[in-house]
Design an enzyme around this catalytic site. Sequence first.
Site, PDB file in Angstrom:
ATOM      1  N   CYS A  79       0.830  -1.209   0.000  1.00 54.60           N
ATOM      2  CA  CYS A  79       0.000   0.000   0.000  1.00 54.60           C
ATOM      3  C   CYS A  79       0.862   1.257   0.000  1.00 54.60           C
ATOM      4  CB  CYS A  79      -1.008  -0.051   1.149  1.00 54.60           C
ATOM      5  SG  CYS A  79      -2.333   1.140   0.950  1.00 54.60           S
ATOM      6  N   HIS A 191      -3.724  -5.302   0.212  1.00 60.86           N
ATOM      7  CA  HIS A 191      -3.185  -5.765   1.498  1.00 60.86           C
ATOM      8  C   HIS A 191      -3.195  -7.293   1.529  1.00 60.86           C
ATOM      9  CE1 HIS A 191      -2.949  -1.946   3.673  1.00 60.86           C
ATOM     10  NE2 HIS A 191      -3.821  -1.575   2.762  1.00 60.86           N
ATOM     11  N   GLU A 193      -2.093  -9.228   3.700  1.00 60.46           N
ATOM     12  CA  GLU A 193      -2.370  -9.717   5.057  1.00 60.46           C
ATOM     13  C   GLU A 193      -3.859  -9.657   5.396  1.00 60.46           C
ATOM     14  OE1 GLU A 193      -1.285  -6.822   4.236  1.00 60.46           O
ATOM     15  OE2 GLU A 193      -1.796  -5.255   5.666  1.00 60.46           O
ATOM     16  N   ASP A 245     -22.622  -8.160  17.331  1.00 64.96           N
ATOM     17  CA  ASP A 245     -22.970  -7.203  18.391  1.00 64.96           C
ATOM     18  C   ASP A 245     -22.491  -7.825  19.700  1.00 64.96           C
ATOM     19  OD1 ASP A 245     -24.193  -5.743  16.430  1.00 64.96           O
ATOM     20  OD2 ASP A 245     -26.224  -5.956  17.193  1.00 64.96           O
ATOM     21  N   ASP A 428     -27.909   4.790  13.236  1.00 69.46           N
ATOM     22  CA  ASP A 428     -29.025   4.034  13.816  1.00 69.46           C
ATOM     23  C   ASP A 428     -30.321   4.827  13.664  1.00 69.46           C
ATOM     24  OD1 ASP A 428     -27.249   1.995  14.880  1.00 69.46           O
ATOM     25  OD2 ASP A 428     -26.667   3.461  16.396  1.00 69.46           O
TER      26      ASP A 428
HETATM   27  O1  1PR Z   1     -22.529   4.908  19.687  1.00 67.79           O
HETATM   28  O2  1PR Z   1     -20.210   4.903  18.830  1.00 67.79           O
HETATM   29  O3  1PR Z   1     -20.715   3.852  20.988  1.00 67.79           O
HETATM   30  O4  1PR Z   1     -21.484   2.833  18.873  1.00 67.79           O
HETATM   31  C1  1PR Z   1     -22.384   1.880  19.341  1.00 67.79           C
HETATM   32  C2  1PR Z   1     -22.629   0.896  18.226  1.00 67.79           C
HETATM   33  O5  1PR Z   1     -23.417  -0.173  18.749  1.00 67.79           O
HETATM   34  C3  1PR Z   1     -23.389   1.486  17.074  1.00 67.79           C
HETATM   35  O6  1PR Z   1     -22.790   1.061  15.868  1.00 67.79           O
HETATM   36  C4  1PR Z   1     -24.794   0.901  17.184  1.00 67.79           C
HETATM   37  O7  1PR Z   1     -25.322   0.614  15.900  1.00 67.79           O
HETATM   38  C5  1PR Z   1     -24.540  -0.383  17.934  1.00 67.79           C
HETATM   39  N1  1PR Z   1     -25.663  -0.754  18.830  1.00 67.79           N
HETATM   40  C6  1PR Z   1     -25.976  -0.134  19.981  1.00 67.79           C
HETATM   41  N2  1PR Z   1     -27.021  -0.779  20.563  1.00 67.79           N
HETATM   42  C7  1PR Z   1     -27.340  -1.801  19.762  1.00 67.79           C
HETATM   43  C8  1PR Z   1     -28.377  -2.789  20.005  1.00 67.79           C
HETATM   44  O8  1PR Z   1     -28.631  -3.676  19.175  1.00 67.79           O
HETATM   45  N3  1PR Z   1     -29.042  -2.696  21.146  1.00 67.79           N
HETATM   46  N4  1PR Z   1     -26.501  -2.655  17.667  1.00 67.79           N
HETATM   47  C9  1PR Z   1     -26.475  -1.792  18.669  1.00 67.79           C
HETATM   48  C10 1PR Z   1     -26.798  -2.291  16.458  1.00 67.79           C
HETATM   49  C11 1PR Z   1     -27.365  -3.202  14.504  1.00 67.79           C
HETATM   50  C12 1PR Z   1     -26.439  -4.008  13.703  1.00 67.79           C
HETATM   51  C13 1PR Z   1     -27.025  -5.355  13.475  1.00 67.79           C
HETATM   52  C14 1PR Z   1     -27.771  -5.239  12.188  1.00 67.79           C
HETATM   53  C15 1PR Z   1     -27.981  -6.533  11.489  1.00 67.79           C
HETATM   54  N5  1PR Z   1     -27.157  -3.447  15.873  1.00 67.79           N
HETATM   55  O9  1PR Z   1     -25.238  -4.088  14.307  1.00 67.79           O
HETATM   56  O10 1PR Z   1     -25.981  -6.222  13.467  1.00 67.79           O
HETATM   57  O11 1PR Z   1     -29.038  -4.622  12.424  1.00 67.79           O
HETATM   58  O12 1PR Z   1     -28.790  -7.360  12.222  1.00 67.79           O
HETATM   59  P1  1PR Z   1     -29.718  -8.435  11.513  1.00 67.79           P
HETATM   60  O13 1PR Z   1     -28.974  -8.932  10.318  1.00 67.79           O
HETATM   61  O14 1PR Z   1     -29.874  -9.519  12.528  1.00 67.79           O
HETATM   62  O15 1PR Z   1     -30.985  -7.749  11.157  1.00 67.79           O
HETATM   63  P2  1PR Z   1     -21.235   4.198  19.644  1.00 67.79           P
END
Ligand code: 1PR
Length: 587
Positions: A79, A191, A193, A245, A428
């Site tokens: 890179c 990359h 790696e 998550d 979100d």
């Molecule tokens: O605000 O910078 O500290 O980041 C927190 C991060 O955590 C953010 O990216 C936020 O989207 C994520 N987050 C916070 N709470 C939740 C929760 O679920 N209670 N998860 C959460 C967000 C959404 C996706 C999920 C997709 C696909 N979850 O991560 O994986 O919706 O899911 P699916 O395929 O099952 O539908 P910060």
Amino acid sequence: MLYILDYGAGNVRSLANSIRKLGHDFEWVKQPSDLAKADKLLFPGVGHFGPAMESLQRQGYAEPLKAYIASGKPYMGICIGMQALFESSTEAPGIAGLGIVPGQVDCFTPSESKTVPQMGWNTARSLRRDAASFGFSVGDDEAQHFYFVHSYRAALDATKHNEWALTTTQYGDEVFLSSVSRGNVFATQFHPEKSGRAGLEVLRAWLDRGSEGASKDAQWLVDLEDASRPRSTDGLTKRIVACLDVRSNDEGDVVVTKGESYDVREKAQQQHQHQQQQQQQQQQSNAAASSSGQRAVRNLGKPVDLAMRYYLEGADEVVFLNITSFRNSPLKDQPMLAVVAAAAESVFVPLTIGGGIKDSVDPDGTRHSAREVADEYFRAGADKVSIGSEAVLAVEELLASGGTKTGQTGIETISLAYGKQAVVVSIDPRRVYLEQEEHVDEKHRPSVVERDGKRWWYRCTIKGGREDRDIDVVQLAKGVETLGAGEILVNSIDQDGKGQGFDRDLIDLVRASVRIPVVASSGAGLPVHFRDVFEPKPLARATASTSPPTSVEAALAAGVFHRKEMTIDEVKQHLADGGFKVRRERT
Ligand code: 1PR
């Protein structure tokens, strides 16, 4: 002895891990005089050409590096380590490169056919027969995919590069050098790696080579003039991203969880089963069961085990989101650092870490800027960081100031240090329906969608959907692009975990607002959902060449993969059947 030159930016941890995985040992270059001790030298790097060259000059590496290369001992650049070989780069006018390869490095031109940076898996076309000895497939240029992440590239110039060009890659309508080699010098724009098995093969080939250089009379497989003309389409694939998550459950274990509309606790019936299991465990171990009375956090497995599984199953990227980081996210003893470090040891595709990338304070009062928090994750092996809540607050500030950047936000400071490709913004949003006649201030709600007699807009939230904010998704997307984000991950609180498909209205709004890559997230339940979200929108396709790309670059899923309702390869097979390019290597 192999030495690695780490000039201080980017993820060198993964490279170190992959070299160890291939059974080789190495030393870090600690001072310029170490270069004279090296029998082989690797110069990796991401980031900006200017800071990289200035750092080499300031730390006294530039001249010893040239002397090393002139000595005929093997050199491999990755890179920035490849770009540094050129005379200059328009990324940093006035700053000289090492001047070993003729020509200049230049920026990709954004167009309808591509976003900038190029971020993802693309093919490498072997131009010379000896490319095989560097681990490239010869004669079947679609067989291997490599991971690229860059905004600048050296376009193939048949006259200047006829002694150097080894492979080329096409991005949109531009053909650029994806690797060069002459004599003892070998360098890749991608990359290795981070390029799964194909990348490890390229690294292995170089590590196993003796000191013999590239063959003197290269046999050309392609006429260079022809090779510099773009073919009908490029080889960039649609990326399939597996998302984890992560949070601590009530027993204090760091687990992968998955909710529905961001609620990650079990439903009443599942809760009953969970309590029974807990009681059984309690009887067996005499331990005290949690009696919080709260529904339990769904536990779908261990983060590193699942990341490894997805790597082996062909995920193009793995994302970890620390979903409870809104509470308190000290850097000291941060469990996510250990998770990233362990995953990076055996997962050789890009890793993104999100959650808590913000200014933070340790229990002893030590303060860390968002940039310092990101530094720790990059050192642990992350390739990108993802910013959620802080991005919304930063854009609110940007809008309030009439568009004046402070240079102080996490997006700005991290993107300046590591390049914008290292900064993802995870959003979100949730739908807000409008009453029939409800007035909409177009200035503040530009994203009103109308369909089947309903009208709605997408409200941004922070703290994992727990707090509504007043800006809308288009304002956020444009704002974070202005601040320097390199990619946007579009979640949907409404669709999350439901398996009913992505929210195409939402995704299209974001896609049409920005030029940076967009990752669709939330709602995948069937392979066809991925096909739907990648299908270019017919209306936008007909617009002028200045239009942004008409479909997203990547799609992410969590629940369906965790629950093994479909495999990543099934998704890719379905996409391939639909005419989409995908990477299907098995590692
Ligand atoms: O605000 O910078 O500290 O980041 C927190 C991060 O955590 C953010 O990216 C936020 O989207 C994520 N987050 C916070 N709470 C939740 C929760 O679920 N209670 N998860 C959460 C967000 C959404 C996706 C999920 C997709 C696909 N979850 O991560 O994986 O919706 O899911 P699916 O395929 O099952 O539908 P910060």
